[in-house]
Motif scaffolding. Structure first.
Motif, short mmCIF file in Angstrom:
data_model
loop_
_atom_site.label_atom_id
_atom_site.label_comp_id
_atom_site.label_asym_id
_atom_site.label_seq_id
_atom_site.Cartn_x
_atom_site.Cartn_y
_atom_site.Cartn_z
N LYS A 183 -3.82 3.47 -8.36
CA LYS A 183 -4.37 3.82 -9.67
C LYS A 183 -3.39 4.67 -10.47
O LYS A 183 -3.30 4.53 -11.70
N ARG A 184 -2.63 5.52 -9.78
CA ARG A 184 -1.66 6.38 -10.46
C ARG A 184 -0.28 5.73 -10.58
O ARG A 184 0.68 6.37 -10.99
N GLN A 185 -0.20 4.45 -10.17
CA GLN A 185 1.05 3.68 -10.22
C GLN A 185 2.15 4.33 -9.36
O GLN A 185 3.33 4.31 -9.70
N GLU A 186 1.73 4.90 -8.25
CA GLU A 186 2.67 5.41 -7.26
C GLU A 186 2.73 4.43 -6.10
O GLU A 186 1.91 3.51 -6.01
N GLN A 187 3.70 4.60 -5.22
CA GLN A 187 3.92 3.61 -4.17
C GLN A 187 3.59 4.16 -2.78
O GLN A 187 3.56 5.37 -2.56
N ILE A 188 3.37 3.21 -1.87
CA ILE A 188 2.89 3.53 -0.53
C ILE A 188 3.76 2.82 0.50
O ILE A 188 4.16 1.67 0.30
N ILE A 189 4.04 3.50 1.60
CA ILE A 189 4.67 2.88 2.77
C ILE A 189 3.68 2.94 3.92
O ILE A 189 3.14 4.01 4.22
N LEU A 190 3.44 1.79 4.56
CA LEU A 190 2.54 1.72 5.71
C LEU A 190 3.33 1.25 6.93
O LEU A 190 3.99 0.20 6.89
N LEU A 191 3.26 2.03 7.99
CA LEU A 191 4.02 1.74 9.20
C LEU A 191 3.08 1.29 10.31
O LEU A 191 2.16 2.01 10.70
N LEU A 192 3.32 0.09 10.83
CA LEU A 192 2.63 -0.42 12.01
C LEU A 192 3.71 -1.04 12.89
O LEU A 192 4.25 -2.10 12.56
N ASN A 193 4.00 -0.40 13.99
CA ASN A 193 5.17 -0.79 14.77
C ASN A 193 4.88 -1.96 15.71
O ASN A 193 5.11 -1.88 16.91
N ARG A 194 4.36 -3.04 15.16
CA ARG A 194 4.17 -4.28 15.91
C ARG A 194 4.11 -5.44 14.93
O ARG A 194 3.28 -5.44 14.01
#
Length: 721
Positions: free
Chosen positions: A413-424
């Motif tokens: 909503k704030r036009q910021e970015q996300i990193i999601l880590l799933l090590n598989r």
């Protein structure tokens, strides 16, 4: 006559010596490749020594001296320094000299009988002028004369039919030339950054310290370590020397390369495994011919043919990717330190989470410890721990908690970015039949096949075996498959369901197999073509995106389930590194770590950014169990397609070793890999040299008895599960 001593290309320890040949009339020098006869065939080897002897002495040899068939090179490929390095590696890592030479060179120069051809290009050059030329022809010929020579394709592109006429009339001629890296000549830019006080102190410490040449730069994520590297490199280049900057993985290379090229222009060579054989050869030649000042690369770049190194930087020095898995099983850090000693130049080991071995050496004063505990923006991200047991009980998805989902929505909503880590990677790691409990295993390994939904394939992530997704259970015929666990593909599918408006980029081994895929995906994310970057551990370190204000870590305690003694250290490293991707710009960052055991000290201390406390806590357990850095390790793995043979040889070896090492673990049965059974013995000892001798003694006995199992030796192994 010239007596030439050659290391042949047979990579066996029992042939780890030179063989003498008659050099004939060839120009032979140490470090050149030569074709030599050996047991009714011709092999390629490296010339180690050349000596002049009298013909009468040659006649006194106990065997006939065969003549060298051919010499491949017109000048040495391996200099005296690399010869000394290969000799040290051969002893230090218990490996044949020829395997050390092979690892030092790009594929097109490796001493193998089936050599790769070197790519050539057609060039044109000025020959003479003529009276009968048209105005256009004269102008084209004058340009060619001024430039001396041009690629024929470029010449034709500029002058088309005019250029062909000049060749026909003999005013210009075409010739073949070895292809070289086409570099865009451009100057670097001055540094726009004002150094922080911590950065200034770090540079002063490294440049002013003369007692040690190895420096451990322990800097928090976002503390500005890269700028320290660049300032140090700039100073070294101004002295006319060369710089080597090492990174552990290809995924880290694009951003580092961009920073270095922006600063130093076309003085940079790039060397990593994503380059094809020709590209590696061309980059190698840039260094060999002294055309560049800086090399940025992964592990194998440590062997580049430098002539005057002034600085070696090893970024993310803790990373396991720096350890070679095949013989010679070297650690890049050891080789970098050896070359630093040879060139008498500083070696900077840098990390936010140094390996326990490196930090212990710095703690004891063997390395200089340089610390940068603060961030450039003076703010660390806020870290929240989510206990997934409680989240699942209250009805949250087992993969994505409500806390993390709400935080993702707020950032979008704030036009910021996300990193999601799933090590598989993949869709799900285990496919199980609900009716009979059958798990679909790899037919060649003792490992469950991972389901990749996009391709409808089952894949073994160990040997690479693939097979179509079975419609029914092969054990009972039921159609009741259950997917256990989750990979990046399943997370991507879930995010599309929960956040249909979000734009995603997935980065794992499946999406980065194409050339330049790492660079393209990261560039797209940097240009905000996606809101979420999700991926495996390749996105957990080294990346710097100012607009990323949220990092979500899924299954944050998964590595703790491994049986390896480093699993706790690996967990802390991964979490701390991933936390460091958030809030690197002006905006406040947040990290959400999902774990089933959030009370574990590795998770608690990573969330609090407390490396020193973690170091002290983990060292207690290392001391009790006598694991590195309190002892050295040696590994012997007995391998055979017949389980009884591998097991018998391993147990007999353990009996012979009893009482010779401080501690012996095993033999223990490992998982089957590629239809081969494996048994391992671990030796522990305070004296590394004694361990090397013990491993070599066992190997020689194994060879002398002509045992059928294959024996693989590893000194200082990093992974034991």
């Amino acid at each position: 006559m010239k007596l030439v001593h050659v290391y042949i290309e047979h990579a066996a320890m029992q042939l780890n010596r030179t063989f003498a040949y008659d050099g004939g009339n060839f120009n032979v020098q140490r470090g050149m490749r030569a074709v030599v006869p050996f047991h009714h065939r011709e092999l390629i080897g490296f010339i180690d020594k050349v000596e002049e002897i009298d013909d009468r002495d040659a006649a006194g040899f106990p065997y006939e001296l065969k003549k060298i068939v051919d010499v491949i090179d017109d000048r040495p490929l391996i200099c005296d320094e690399l010869f000394e390095l290969a000799s040290w590696m051969s002893h230090y890592y218990i490996a044949p000299m020829i395997s050390c030479f092979q690892v030092m060179l790009p594929a097109k120069l490796k001493p193998r009988t089936t050599r790769h051809t070197i790519k050539t290009e057609v060039w044109v050059r000025y020959v003479k002028s003529a009276e009968c030329l048209t105005v256009k022809q004269k102008a084209a010929l004058q340009k060619l004369r001024e430039s001396q020579e041009m690629l024929r394709s470029d010449f034709y592109a500029k002058y088309k039919s005019v250029g062909k006429k000049l060749l026909e009339k003999g005013c210009a001629e075409a010739f073949f030339k070895e292809a070289s890296a086409h570099r865009q000549i451009r100057p670097g830019t001055a540094s726009p950054f004002t150094l922080s006080e911590e950065q200034q102190n770090a540079i002063a410490c490294i440049q002013g310290w003369k007692k040690h040449h190895v420096h451990l730069l322990h800097g928090a994520t976002g503390s500005g370590k890269t700028e320290v590297f660049l300032r140090l490199a700039q100073d070294v280049i101004e002295q006319g020397k060369q710089v080597l900057i090492l990174v552990p993985e290809i995924s880290l290379t694009p951003q580092m390369v961009k920073r270095v090229e922006d600063r130093f222009g076309s003085q940079v060579a790039i060397y990593h495994s994503a380059l094809n054989n020709q590209e590696k050869y061309e980059q190698f030649q840039l260094v060999y011919k002294k055309q560049v000042k800086i090399v940025v690369g992964t592990r194998s770049a440590v062997f580049m043919p430098f002539h005057d190194l002034g600085l070696i930087v090893m970024d993310e020095e803790h990373d396991a990717s720096y350890k070679q898995e095949n013989a010679p099983r070297y650690h890049c850090r050891d080789v970098a330190i050896w070359r630093g000693q040879y060139h008498r130049c500083p070696v900077v080991l840098a990390s936010a989470t140094p390996s326990l071995e490196s930090y212990a050496r710095a703690y004891k004063g063997k390395y200089q410890l340089v610390e940068m505990p603060g961030r450039i923006n003076q703010q660390f991200p806020q870290v929240q721990l989510v206990a997934m047991r409680n989240a699942v009980r209250r009805g949250d998805d087992y993969l994505l908690s409500q806390e993390l989902l709400n935080a993702i929505k707020a950032r979008i909503k704030r036009q910021e970015q996300i990193i999601l880590l799933l090590n598989r990677r993949g869709y799900t790691p285990i496919l199980r039949c609900v009716s009979c409990g059958h798990v679909q295993m790899c037919p060649h390994c003792d490992i469950a096949m991972s389901y990749h939904k996009e391709e409808q394939l089952l894949k073994c992530h160990t040997c690479g075996h693939q097979e179509p997704m079975p419609y029914a259970c092969p054990a009972c015929g039921a159609h009741t498959w259950r997917y256990l666990g989750a990979g990046t593909q399943k997370l991507e599918e879930l995010l599309h369901q929960q956040l249909p408006e979000a734009k995603l980029i997935r980065m794992d081994a499946d999406t980065t197999s194409r050339k330049y895929a790492h660079q393209q995906l990261l560039q797209r994310f940097e240009q905000h073509e996606a809101d979420i970057l999700l991926g495996t551990q390749m996105i957990a370190k080294g990346l710097d995106f100012a607009n990323v204000t949220l990092v979500g870590i899924l299954n944050g305690d998964a590595l703790l389930n491994r049986t390896d003694y480093r699993c706790v250290e690996m967990t802390f490293d991964l979490l701390e590194q991933a936390c460091g991707r958030s809030g690197r710009g002006d905006k406040k960052g947040e990290v959400i770590i999902q774990a089933y055991d959030p009370a574990h000290y590795a998770i608690q201390l990573a969330a609090a950014h407390q490396y020193r406390r973690f170091f002290k806590e983990e060292m207690k357990y290392r001391h009790i169990a006598k694991y590195p850095p309190y002892a050295y390790l040696g590994s012997l793995v007995f391998i055979h397609r017949d389980q009884k043979i591998a097991g018998k040889d391993a147990h007999n070896a353990a009996k012979r070793l009893y009482g010779k090492a401080d501690r012996i673990l095993g033999p223990s049965e490992l998982t089957k890999v590629k239809d081969e059974y494996r048994y391992r013995i671990i030796l522990k000892g305070k004296d590394r040299e004694a361990l090397v001798e013990l491993l070599m003694e066992t190997y020689q006995y194994h060879r002398s008895q002509k045992l059928h199992s294959r024996l693989e030796l590893d000194i200082d192994p990093l992974v034991l599960d």
